[in-house]
Design a protein around this motif. Structure first.
Motif, mmCIF file in Angstrom:
data_model
loop_
_atom_site.group_PDB
_atom_site.id
_atom_site.type_symbol
_atom_site.label_atom_id
_atom_site.label_comp_id
_atom_site.label_asym_id
_atom_site.label_seq_id
_atom_site.Cartn_x
_atom_site.Cartn_y
_atom_site.Cartn_z
ATOM 1 N N ALA A 1 0.855 -1.189 0.000
ATOM 2 C CA ALA A 1 0.000 0.000 0.000
ATOM 3 C C ALA A 1 0.887 1.234 0.000
ATOM 4 N N ASN A 2 0.392 2.314 -0.594
ATOM 5 C CA ASN A 2 1.219 3.525 -0.620
ATOM 6 C C ASN A 2 0.908 4.437 0.569
ATOM 7 N N ALA A 3 1.566 5.589 0.580
ATOM 8 C CA ALA A 3 1.495 6.495 1.730
ATOM 9 C C ALA A 3 0.166 7.228 1.849
ATOM 10 N N SER A 4 -0.744 7.019 0.915
ATOM 11 C CA SER A 4 -2.108 7.560 0.853
ATOM 12 C C SER A 4 -2.271 8.397 -0.403
ATOM 13 N N MET A 5 -3.538 8.642 -0.734
ATOM 14 C CA MET A 5 -3.901 9.463 -1.889
ATOM 15 C C MET A 5 -4.729 10.643 -1.385
ATOM 16 N N TYR A 6 -5.081 11.541 -2.292
ATOM 17 C CA TYR A 6 -5.858 12.710 -1.873
ATOM 18 C C TYR A 6 -7.251 12.308 -1.397
ATOM 19 N N ASP A 7 -7.894 11.397 -2.114
ATOM 20 C CA ASP A 7 -9.206 10.883 -1.708
ATOM 21 C C ASP A 7 -9.490 9.619 -2.506
ATOM 22 N N GLY A 8 -10.618 8.975 -2.187
ATOM 23 C CA GLY A 8 -10.940 7.720 -2.845
ATOM 24 C C GLY A 8 -11.260 7.868 -4.316
ATOM 25 N N ALA A 9 -11.870 9.006 -4.701
ATOM 26 C CA ALA A 9 -12.263 9.210 -6.094
ATOM 27 C C ALA A 9 -11.047 9.368 -7.004
ATOM 28 N N THR A 10 -10.078 10.191 -6.595
ATOM 29 C CA THR A 10 -8.881 10.353 -7.413
ATOM 30 C C THR A 10 -8.043 9.082 -7.402
ATOM 31 N N ALA A 11 -8.118 8.317 -6.317
ATOM 32 C CA ALA A 11 -7.402 7.040 -6.267
ATOM 33 C C ALA A 11 -7.923 6.092 -7.348
ATOM 34 N N LEU A 12 -9.241 6.114 -7.589
ATOM 35 C CA LEU A 12 -9.819 5.258 -8.618
ATOM 36 C C LEU A 12 -9.296 5.650 -9.995
ATOM 37 N N ALA A 13 -9.213 6.942 -10.257
ATOM 38 C CA ALA A 13 -8.679 7.410 -11.538
ATOM 39 C C ALA A 13 -7.224 7.004 -11.697
ATOM 40 N N GLU A 14 -6.460 7.088 -10.614
ATOM 41 C CA GLU A 14 -5.053 6.673 -10.661
ATOM 42 C C GLU A 14 -4.942 5.166 -10.924
ATOM 43 N N ALA A 15 -5.900 4.402 -10.402
ATOM 44 C CA ALA A 15 -5.899 2.953 -10.629
ATOM 45 C C ALA A 15 -6.111 2.635 -12.104
ATOM 46 N N ALA A 16 -6.981 3.405 -12.756
ATOM 47 C CA ALA A 16 -7.204 3.211 -14.192
ATOM 48 C C ALA A 16 -5.933 3.519 -14.975
ATOM 49 N N ALA A 17 -5.228 4.578 -14.577
ATOM 50 C CA ALA A 17 -3.973 4.932 -15.240
ATOM 51 C C ALA A 17 -2.934 3.839 -15.056
ATOM 52 N N LEU A 18 -2.846 3.301 -13.844
ATOM 53 C CA LEU A 18 -1.909 2.198 -13.574
ATOM 54 C C LEU A 18 -2.231 0.988 -14.438
ATOM 55 N N ALA A 19 -3.513 0.635 -14.516
ATOM 56 C CA ALA A 19 -3.922 -0.542 -15.287
ATOM 57 C C ALA A 19 -3.571 -0.382 -16.756
ATOM 58 N N SER A 20 -3.785 0.826 -17.282
ATOM 59 C CA SER A 20 -3.460 1.071 -18.687
ATOM 60 C C SER A 20 -1.967 0.935 -18.939
ATOM 61 N N ALA A 21 -1.155 1.496 -18.039
ATOM 62 C CA ALA A 21 0.297 1.420 -18.199
ATOM 63 C C ALA A 21 0.808 -0.011 -18.054
ATOM 64 N N ALA A 22 0.220 -0.762 -17.110
ATOM 65 C CA ALA A 22 0.683 -2.126 -16.847
ATOM 66 C C ALA A 22 0.318 -3.090 -17.977
ATOM 67 N N THR A 23 -0.845 -2.890 -18.575
ATOM 68 C CA THR A 23 -1.317 -3.819 -19.621
ATOM 69 C C THR A 23 -1.038 -3.318 -21.031
ATOM 70 N N LYS A 24 -0.639 -2.022 -21.108
ATOM 71 C CA LYS A 24 -0.435 -1.364 -22.405
ATOM 72 C C LYS A 24 -1.719 -1.392 -23.244
ATOM 73 N N ARG A 25 -2.837 -1.196 -22.556
ATOM 74 C CA ARG A 25 -4.139 -1.125 -23.206
ATOM 75 C C ARG A 25 -4.808 0.206 -22.868
ATOM 76 N N LYS A 26 -5.749 0.612 -23.678
ATOM 77 C CA LYS A 26 -6.330 1.943 -23.538
ATOM 78 C C LYS A 26 -7.826 1.948 -23.219
#
Length: 450
Positions: free
Chosen positions: A131-156
């Motif tokens: 787990a990381n040191a925390s995010m600004y809130d749960g909503a922005t964390a979800l958006a960051e998760a989508a960005a991570l998934a795209s980078a990890a899978t190389k899918r859009k």
């Protein structure tokens, strides 16, 4: 007359005007046409002395419907949970209260330890490895998760359920535009994600499925078939969760989640008029180096003493921008500390008991709805501490909430705002703070409003 708290004197003003080569403040605005300038005096009171100003500010604050004077049945992401008094005592210590961010680990050991413990608690709750040191809130964390998934899978392409918090979906769409992601929304049946529609939406180019449980309607999603569908296409499963519910429910790690996010507000963080809160972000071990923000690690110094360091901080301030996993520049350290103190104070059994009280009291309240001739439950899917109440034909949720407020109750969230098809439906939250008398009084007042 100059206000005594303004640091600038008339002499200061004269010297500054001379330095920039003008004779008056008015000359600084000469380029602004008279036609667009405000003429006259701004509509405000005259100068107030300190007692009068304090009285005026108190009158303004009294217009807020707070949890001390009103009984709240509003949830939708911000909840009226019990906050142990020890939390405010700890976070009010100047060492924590004034801390910004631990750029110099050697002099930030207390702050780093607090963050390390927050990370450890999040891993315990979610069943994830890191787990990381925390995010600004749960909503922005979800958006960051989508960005991570795209980078990890190389899918859009990411698929998100409409049962995910509508504000989180809005933030996801905003982030997606900048990242070039395609966001596909799928509908719901009986308050949970429509599995048939989800299956049709998942393609070989799908980076992740984003699902929330308990979802925005309070219902518990059936995660296992969702996990099978997305992993069959080699995409990632991103789960947004209410951390308090994990005191009772099977952990996301056990359900096969790759990324787990959520908002820590239920863990000892005040509602504070809607924020700020604190997001958490946890991943499986293979995704550790793609996590946004930073991670605090535990180590030993040259003398063998325990110490804490910033182990991973792959963010734009520390490495080449194009190599950064995210542009998140800080973390909600003070509010993460709130959550840490809450979890350490309650312990495993305390969190389980708090979750159980939420479950039992909300189900008692839903039974009150089922026994009513005026209202009905919109969905039959299992729920944690929120459920949707269908009002009688012709009744307006907004009008009912206005009447409830006059009676001393903060009513449920009007679902028609975000879901037009659910006009005339209220999302009602019942936490451990609600008593039987309050629940009974609330529904009596709802019936009276009709």
């Amino acid at each position: 007359m100059k206000h005594r708290y303004l640091p600038m004197t008339e002499q200061d003003e004269t010297e500054m005007l001379k330095a920039v080569g003008v004779n008056s403040v008015e000359e600084l605005f000469v380029d602004i046409p008279q036609s667009v300038r405000y003429e006259g005096i701004m509509p405000m009171s005259g100068a107030l002395n300190e007692p009068a100003l304090l009285k005026h500010m108190r009158q303004l604050s009294d217009r807020n419907a707070d949890f001390d004077r009103y009984t709240s049945f509003m949830g939708a992401g911000i909840y009226d949970h019990h906050i142990p008094v020890v939390i405010n005592h700890v976070i009010s210590r100047s060492e924590f209260y004034t801390a910004y961010t631990p750029y110099q680990p050697e002099i930030s050991q207390g702050e780093l330890q607090a963050i390390f413990e927050f990370q450890s608690y999040v891993c315990e709750l979610t069943g994830m490895k890191v787990a990381n040191a925390s995010m600004y809130d749960g909503a922005t964390a979800l958006a960051e998760a989508a960005a991570l998934a795209s980078a990890a899978t190389k899918r859009k392409r990411v698929v998100v359920s409409r049962t995910v918090h509508p504000e989180a979906r809005e933030i996801l769409l905003t982030s997606a535009r900048g990242l070039g992601l395609e966001v596909v929304e799928v509908g719901y049946v009986n308050g949970i994600t429509d599995l048939a529609e989800l299956e049709a939406a998942i393609t070989d180019d799908t980076a992740a499925v984003l699902v929330q449980t308990p979802n925005f309607f309070g219902c518990l999603e059936d995660i296992r078939p969702i996990e099978k569908l997305i992993h069959a296409s080699k995409g990632l499963l991103v789960m947004s969760v209410n951390p308090l519910s994990l005191g009772l429910l099977e952990s996301p790690g056990e359900l096969g989640a790759d990324v787990v996010v959520g908002d820590a507000q239920p863990l000892g963080i005040p509602a504070s008029l809607g924020g700020p809160t604190c997001g958490f972000f946890a991943v499986s071990e293979p995704l550790m180096r793609r996590i946004p923000g930073r991670i605090v690690g535990q180590t030993v110094d040259s003398e063998g003493k325990r110490g804490f360091v910033l182990t991973l901080q792959a963010r734009e301030q520390h490495i080449r921008r194009e190599k950064a996993t995210s542009n998140i520049c800080s973390n909600q350290a003070l509010l993460a500390l709130c959550a840490s103190v809450y979890m350490s104070t309650l312990g495993k059994e305390g969190i389980r008991e708090a979750a159980l009280l939420n479950l039992r009291k909300s189900h008692y309240a839903s039974g009150r709805v089922e026994g009513s001739n005026a209202f009905s439950l919109s969905f039959t899917a299992p729920f944690f501490n929120e459920f949707v109440v269908k009002l009688p034909a012709g009744a307006e949720a907004g009008s009912m909430n206005a009447k409830l407020l006059k009676a001393g109750y903060i009513g449920g969230y009007d679902l028609g705002v975000a879901y037009p098809e659910l006009a005339g439906h209220l999302l009602v939250a019942v936490t451990e703070r609600r008593t039987k008398e309050e629940i009974e009084g609330f529904f009596r007042e709802m019936e009276a409003c009709l």
